[in-house]
Design a protein around this motif. Structure first.
Motif, PDB file in Angstrom:
ATOM      1  N   GLY A 231       0.789  -1.229   0.000  1.00 25.44           N
ATOM      2  CA  GLY A 231       0.000   0.000   0.000  1.00 25.44           C
ATOM      3  C   GLY A 231       0.817   1.272   0.000  1.00 25.44           C
ATOM      4  O   GLY A 231       0.252   2.362   0.110  1.00 25.44           O
ATOM      5  N   ASN A 232       2.130   1.165  -0.106  1.00 30.05           N
ATOM      6  CA  ASN A 232       2.989   2.356  -0.051  1.00 30.05           C
ATOM      7  C   ASN A 232       3.793   2.540  -1.339  1.00 30.05           C
ATOM      8  O   ASN A 232       4.935   3.015  -1.308  1.00 30.05           O
ATOM      9  CB  ASN A 232       3.957   2.261   1.131  1.00 30.05           C
ATOM     10  CG  ASN A 232       3.237   2.273   2.458  1.00 30.05           C
ATOM     11  OD1 ASN A 232       2.466   3.182   2.731  1.00 30.05           O
ATOM     12  ND2 ASN A 232       3.465   1.249   3.270  1.00 30.05           N
ATOM     13  N   ILE A 233       3.220   2.174  -2.472  1.00 24.43           N
ATOM     14  CA  ILE A 233       3.966   2.226  -3.728  1.00 24.43           C
ATOM     15  C   ILE A 233       4.439   3.640  -4.040  1.00 24.43           C
ATOM     16  O   ILE A 233       5.582   3.853  -4.452  1.00 24.43           O
ATOM     17  CB  ILE A 233       3.093   1.679  -4.881  1.00 24.43           C
ATOM     18  CG1 ILE A 233       2.895   0.168  -4.713  1.00 24.43           C
ATOM     19  CG2 ILE A 233       3.717   1.986  -6.235  1.00 24.43           C
ATOM     20  CD1 ILE A 233       1.972  -0.456  -5.727  1.00 24.43           C
ATOM     21  N   GLY A 234       3.567   4.620  -3.851  1.00 24.41           N
ATOM     22  CA  GLY A 234       3.944   5.999  -4.145  1.00 24.41           C
ATOM     23  C   GLY A 234       5.109   6.469  -3.297  1.00 24.41           C
ATOM     24  O   GLY A 234       6.062   7.059  -3.806  1.00 24.41           O
ATOM     25  N   ARG A 235       5.041   6.199  -2.006  1.00 27.04           N
ATOM     26  CA  ARG A 235       6.118   6.634  -1.107  1.00 27.04           C
ATOM     27  C   ARG A 235       7.426   5.900  -1.397  1.00 27.04           C
ATOM     28  O   ARG A 235       8.506   6.503  -1.370  1.00 27.04           O
ATOM     29  CB  ARG A 235       5.693   6.416   0.350  1.00 27.04           C
ATOM     30  CG  ARG A 235       4.519   7.277   0.794  1.00 27.04           C
ATOM     31  CD  ARG A 235       4.172   7.038   2.254  1.00 27.04           C
ATOM     32  NE  ARG A 235       3.043   7.855   2.691  1.00 27.04           N
ATOM     33  CZ  ARG A 235       1.782   7.504   2.576  1.00 27.04           C
ATOM     34  NH1 ARG A 235       1.474   6.321   2.056  1.00 27.04           N
ATOM     35  NH2 ARG A 235       0.810   8.301   2.984  1.00 27.04           N
ATOM     36  N   VAL A 236       7.328   4.617  -1.669  1.00 26.77           N
ATOM     37  CA  VAL A 236       8.539   3.840  -1.930  1.00 26.77           C
ATOM     38  C   VAL A 236       9.214   4.285  -3.230  1.00 26.77           C
ATOM     39  O   VAL A 236      10.443   4.376  -3.313  1.00 26.77           O
ATOM     40  CB  VAL A 236       8.207   2.329  -1.986  1.00 26.77           C
ATOM     41  CG1 VAL A 236       9.389   1.522  -2.518  1.00 26.77           C
ATOM     42  CG2 VAL A 236       7.825   1.836  -0.594  1.00 26.77           C
ATOM     43  N   SER A 237       8.415   4.585  -4.259  1.00 26.88           N
ATOM     44  CA  SER A 237       8.995   4.976  -5.547  1.00 26.88           C
ATOM     45  C   SER A 237       9.779   6.278  -5.461  1.00 26.88           C
ATOM     46  O   SER A 237      10.665   6.542  -6.281  1.00 26.88           O
ATOM     47  CB  SER A 237       7.896   5.100  -6.608  1.00 26.88           C
ATOM     48  OG  SER A 237       6.982   6.126  -6.263  1.00 26.88           O
ATOM     49  N   ILE A 238       9.479   7.099  -4.447  1.00 26.81           N
ATOM     50  CA  ILE A 238      10.226   8.344  -4.271  1.00 26.81           C
ATOM     51  C   ILE A 238      11.710   8.061  -4.031  1.00 26.81           C
ATOM     52  O   ILE A 238      12.579   8.872  -4.384  1.00 26.81           O
ATOM     53  CB  ILE A 238       9.637   9.154  -3.096  1.00 26.81           C
ATOM     54  CG1 ILE A 238       8.249   9.676  -3.468  1.00 26.81           C
ATOM     55  CG2 ILE A 238      10.538  10.323  -2.711  1.00 26.81           C
ATOM     56  CD1 ILE A 238       7.529  10.354  -2.329  1.00 26.81           C
ATOM     57  N   MET A 239      12.012   6.898  -3.475  1.00 19.45           N
ATOM     58  CA  MET A 239      13.402   6.574  -3.170  1.00 19.45           C
ATOM     59  C   MET A 239      14.263   6.464  -4.426  1.00 19.45           C
ATOM     60  O   MET A 239      15.489   6.493  -4.346  1.00 19.45           O
ATOM     61  CB  MET A 239      13.475   5.265  -2.382  1.00 19.45           C
ATOM     62  CG  MET A 239      12.803   5.314  -1.013  1.00 19.45           C
ATOM     63  SD  MET A 239      13.431   6.643   0.042  1.00 19.45           S
ATOM     64  CE  MET A 239      15.109   6.089   0.326  1.00 19.45           C
ATOM     65  N   LEU A 240      13.636   6.357  -5.596  1.00 24.14           N
ATOM     66  CA  LEU A 240      14.418   6.365  -6.835  1.00 24.14           C
ATOM     67  C   LEU A 240      15.200   7.668  -7.002  1.00 24.14           C
ATOM     68  O   LEU A 240      16.222   7.707  -7.681  1.00 24.14           O
ATOM     69  CB  LEU A 240      13.506   6.139  -8.042  1.00 24.14           C
ATOM     70  CG  LEU A 240      13.114   4.686  -8.327  1.00 24.14           C
ATOM     71  CD1 LEU A 240      12.036   4.629  -9.390  1.00 24.14           C
ATOM     72  CD2 LEU A 240      14.334   3.874  -8.746  1.00 24.14           C
TER      73      LEU A 240
END
Length: 290
Positions: A231-240
């Motif tokens: 459920g945290n795809i948006g937040r995790v993708s920021i790490m790119l």
């Protein structure tokens, strides 16, 4: 915390892959040789990943050859622009401009896929336009034409990623990447045999293989991070966006680069604006789910 750490490692791997591409270019390796001599390790690594993540047949069976061919041509264009930019530009400034890729994908969605141009999207586009202007530094000497290769590479990458997303029924991401790499290697081999035939020196071969290996590691870890994110795809993708500080550090330590302060400011504007996109989409999805 685990998915965030995995995505940060993915971003670092992808940044290091570009770093070793630049090292290869500095060693005199041509674009065709880089694409050709990195091919065996890349395809072998992708086959291993496919085997471990659902099976080779599931990922690599060519169900839609036309879509795979188009993906190969898009990857070829992106690779040529990316490698040319890395060979001509300061490493850190190339990395800053390549962060425009998600922004270009957003713009493609608005212009061609019917996505809404909200006030937030408009602000993101304006912030990125201003950031790009600062990185290009159009002073009295004019814009550096070489930096346009980096912007072109980011646009090409966005087109490629959008194409894969729109045609996601044609192949898995691993399958698209595997066949695109093979298609690009075939074209590179034809060019190399006809016009190049230069064999990279042993030292350069190390850089080529490291770039190939780290690219596959980065792609694989990014996919794993998305799976773990739930459920945290948006937040995790920021790490790119960890790619930018890593690139700044590598450019300083390895090449003695010190980007202009305005360029760093421009890069930070792009990162902040780009990082807000997945958060917005995640919020919209949560609201739609009720």
């Amino acid at each position: 915390m685990l998915p965030f750490a995995v995505m940060a490692l993915a971003a670092t791997g992808l940044t290091l892959a570009d770093f070793f591409i630049k090292k290869s270019a500095m060693a005199g390796v041509s674009i065709a040789a880089l694409l050709l001599f990195g091919w065996p390790l890349t395809t072998a690594s992708l086959m291993l990943v496919a085997h471990l993540r659902g099976g080779i047949r599931h990922h690599l069976y060519p169900h839609a050859p036309k879509q795979l061919l188009v993906r190969s041509l898009l990857l070829l264009v992106m690779s040529v622009l990316n490698i040319t930019s890395l060979s001509l530009n300061p490493y850190a400034q190339h990395a800053m401009l390549f962060q425009l890729s998600p922004i270009f994908a957003l713009l493609i969605g608005v212009l061609f896929l019917g996505e809404r141009l909200t006030g937030h999207v408009a602000l993101v586009l304006l912030a990125c336009l201003a950031g790009t202007w600062l990185i290009l530094d159009p002073g009295l000497a004019g814009i550096s034409a070489a930096l346009l290769f980096a912007a072109g590479g980011a646009l090409s990458n966005a087109v490629t990623n959008t194409y894969v997303a729109v045609n996601r029924e044609a192949a898995t991401p691993i399958g698209f990447t595997f066949w695109a790499v093979n298609g690009v290697a075939l074209l590179a081999a034809l060019y190399w045999l006809g016009f190049d035939r230069g064999v990279p020196a042993p030292g350069a071969q190390i850089w080529i293989q490291l770039s190939a290996l780290l690219a596959v590691v980065g792609i694989t870890l990014a996919g794993l991070a998305m799976q773990l994110a739930r459920g945290n795809i948006g937040r995790v993708s920021i790490m790119l966006y960890v790619q930018m500080p890593v690139a700044l550090a590598l450019g300083w330590l390895a090449f003695g680069e010190r980007p202009p302060q305005l360029a760093v400011l421009g890069g930070a504007m792009i990162v902040v604006a780009g990082a807000s996109i997945p958060l917005l989409r995640e919020k919209q999805r949560e609201m739609a789910d009720g």
